[in-house]
Design a protein around this motif. Sequence first.
Motif, PDB file in Angstrom:
ATOM      1  N   GLU A 635       0.861  -1.203  -0.237  1.00 38.51           N
ATOM      2  CA  GLU A 635      -0.367  -0.227   0.136  1.00 38.51           C
ATOM      3  C   GLU A 635       1.172   1.492   0.254  1.00 38.51           C
ATOM      4  O   GLU A 635       0.556   2.206   0.269  1.00 38.51           O
ATOM      5  N   HIS A 636       2.114   0.739   0.319  1.00 38.02           N
ATOM      6  CA  HIS A 636       2.699   2.529  -0.739  1.00 38.02           C
ATOM      7  C   HIS A 636       2.838   3.263  -1.587  1.00 38.02           C
ATOM      8  O   HIS A 636       2.243   2.314  -2.178  1.00 38.02           O
ATOM      9  N   PRO A 637       2.937   4.568  -1.574  1.00 37.15           N
ATOM     10  CA  PRO A 637       2.674   5.134  -2.804  1.00 37.15           C
ATOM     11  C   PRO A 637       3.299   4.959  -3.957  1.00 37.15           C
ATOM     12  O   PRO A 637       2.901   4.881  -4.627  1.00 37.15           O
ATOM     13  N   TYR A 638       4.636   4.214  -3.980  1.00 36.53           N
ATOM     14  CA  TYR A 638       5.591   4.353  -4.457  1.00 36.53           C
ATOM     15  C   TYR A 638       5.509   2.755  -4.841  1.00 36.53           C
ATOM     16  O   TYR A 638       5.527   3.196  -5.910  1.00 36.53           O
ATOM     17  N   THR A 639       4.721   1.967  -4.497  1.00 36.37           N
ATOM     18  CA  THR A 639       4.052   0.883  -5.031  1.00 36.37           C
ATOM     19  C   THR A 639       2.722   0.833  -5.589  1.00 36.37           C
ATOM     20  O   THR A 639       2.884   0.706  -6.459  1.00 36.37           O
ATOM     21  N   LEU A 640       2.192   1.280  -5.647  1.00 37.80           N
ATOM     22  CA  LEU A 640       0.864   1.966  -6.295  1.00 37.80           C
ATOM     23  C   LEU A 640       0.925   2.935  -6.965  1.00 37.80           C
ATOM     24  O   LEU A 640       0.691   2.072  -8.118  1.00 37.80           O
ATOM     25  N   SER A 641       2.318   3.088  -7.536  1.00 39.52           N
ATOM     26  CA  SER A 641       2.884   4.496  -8.583  1.00 39.52           C
ATOM     27  C   SER A 641       3.171   3.876  -9.259  1.00 39.52           C
ATOM     28  O   SER A 641       3.089   3.545 -10.433  1.00 39.52           O
ATOM     29  N   THR A 642       4.326   2.437  -9.136  1.00 39.56           N
ATOM     30  CA  THR A 642       4.804   1.866  -9.730  1.00 39.56           C
ATOM     31  C   THR A 642       3.509   0.705 -10.450  1.00 39.56           C
ATOM     32  O   THR A 642       3.736   0.275 -11.620  1.00 39.56           O
ATOM     33  N   GLN A 643       2.519   0.189 -10.045  1.00 40.01           N
ATOM     34  CA  GLN A 643       1.623  -0.385 -10.594  1.00 40.01           C
ATOM     35  C   GLN A 643       0.820  -0.069 -11.450  1.00 40.01           C
ATOM     36  O   GLN A 643       0.826  -0.445 -12.296  1.00 40.01           O
ATOM     37  N   GLU A 644       0.852   1.257 -11.157  1.00 39.07           N
ATOM     38  CA  GLU A 644      -0.300   2.481 -12.296  1.00 39.07           C
ATOM     39  C   GLU A 644       1.138   2.210 -13.385  1.00 39.07           C
ATOM     40  O   GLU A 644       0.390   2.092 -14.798  1.00 39.07           O
TER      41      GLU A 644
END
Length: 656
Positions: A635-644
């Motif tokens: 749920e880290h913002p960087y993880t979510l950004s990479t997913q996007e």
Amino acid sequence: MTGSGFSTRGSDQITLAVPHGTASRRTLWGRDELLDELLVAVRNEGHKQDAGAVHVIQGLGGVGKTSVAVSVAHRLQRETDQVWWIGAQDASRFTGGLTALARQLGVPDEEIAVGRLADQLWRRLSALEEPWLLVVDNADDARLLDGPGRLALGTGLVRPHRSPRGLVLVTSRDGRPGTWGDHAVLHRLTPLGDGDGADVLLDLAGPSAGSREEAAELARRLGGLPLALNTVGRYLAAVGQRPARFRDAGETATFAEFRASLDDGGAFPHPGTATALAGIWRMSLDLLTERGHRCVRPLLEVLANFADAPVPLILADPAVLGEDEAFAGVGGAEIWAALQALAGLGLVDLAAANGVETVALHPLVRDAHGNPGRYALNARLLDEAALSDEAGLPEDVERWPLWSALTPHTVHAQTFESDSDDNGLFLVTWTAAMLVARSLDAQGQLSQARKLLEEVVARLGGSLGEDHPDTLLCRHNLARVLDDQGHLDQARTIYEDILTTQRNTLVENHPITLVTRNNLALVLHSQGHYDQARTIFEDILTTRRNTLGEHHVDTLVTHHNLALVLDDQGHLDQARTIYEDILDIERNTFGENHPSTLTTRNNLAVVLHSQGHHDLAAAEMAAVLSARRRVLGPEHPYTLSTQEWLNTINAARGEP
């Protein structure tokens, strides 16, 4: 107890009867499994290997040890009249009870008088074939159970037996295995869960005191401690039975009202509850003090001043504690022994979570023992912990579990007040608060980081002034969080204000000024001012190369930021070259899966995608996503950004 013989005088006045009361008449919520286990032991069903062992019910004062023993005894009294109860609160009561039992079993007085009571008593108990139960209640000072022998060696006044259908059941706050020996079976009694606690309250106070959900919330606030639950339930029942017009001001009649009064003042609306609990715990501390643990009281007070959360042991640093008058001459070994002694009596729990050693207090123990007079010591402990080598940098992923454990205590410390100066203790703890906020920011908990920093900035500005270096440092960290949240205008305003002050007090290329200029350029880049941001980054990069060298972390950061701008300006080949150069250095310096390395790999994959190398970009972005999920969390913002980004790249490849 050192004598070899026992007096028979007074034993005729000792009763061996099981006590009656509410424990025998009401349901004993949440203890069915333990009751069944003890009944199986006394009946020797299945011929358990621990048949004949001493069973010890151990736990915090007020957790219901005696109630369990009473319940076992009353159940067995339906099957046998050989159920005996001996109190072990003091030596005379205990030895008098043993003497009375020995007489009842036919041990001659002359055997008792010459000191053969224990041997004769246990010989006769072992010979009994019908079911029997001996309860030794409140054996908190287990030394009383030694007699001329040793309890831990099985030669004490309480010892294993050979009867096929007997049970020796001891209740004690002392849960140290070494106290009881290998022949004992320890049953640690823990507080009740919210559901069982709600059942206790509803059973006593009735539904007129509130809903089951409200009862569960109150049970949680009381920490599931049966003594507190029973006392509060009976109090609410008594108040509820009176018409409202006959209730005094301040009396609480519902679960919700009682919980609110606890939260408001931290003290029991019904003083009888607090008195009973304080008395029990005072006896525990007296016992430990008698055993030579001279610092248990101040240590418990310091721990109780922290937040209602597990306290990392870094906050019990012997070096810092030793500087305080209350711990004069006390070293690390003695503090550790005191912690173990407190844990042995159930006043604290020593545990480890995510690799962090902690000590936890029951909520009511914490309420009862907090001492504002020790706030200054708590503040020093917190400051030293946050600045220690063990804590390291808040951005270090490996240190996040420790920073997470420090967070609630750092936030709580902002409420400390001293008698002489409202902000005196705050000025000790603000550094810890700023570092915790940096850790929260790094972990992606941006709202919490912002809230903490806004409070620190406001209080520092009021105490030291808006342009004080410490205030500017915290404002700078606040601006970083605002940038991460996307509040670009607010972040830019703060950076520009700070930069104006720094230019008036420092040179343009001072390292501190360069950090502010670098972060301001990041905001300008995010706002689309690419040319302005590029000019600043190029200027800072030249300075840092000349003063720090090509491979310094600060130089790499600025070079990386320049690549971001070049990418957005369409200079893809230049951006790619920079990322590849930085990546070689970071892999050799930090490793493949360091957060900084992963950020560079992520951004390089974005450039590869922009260049049309979609398959190559997808493979790299997928690898970064897997690593970020593992290192930073899903749920880290960087993880979510990479997913996007991976979704975007896969869409360009024709995949859904």
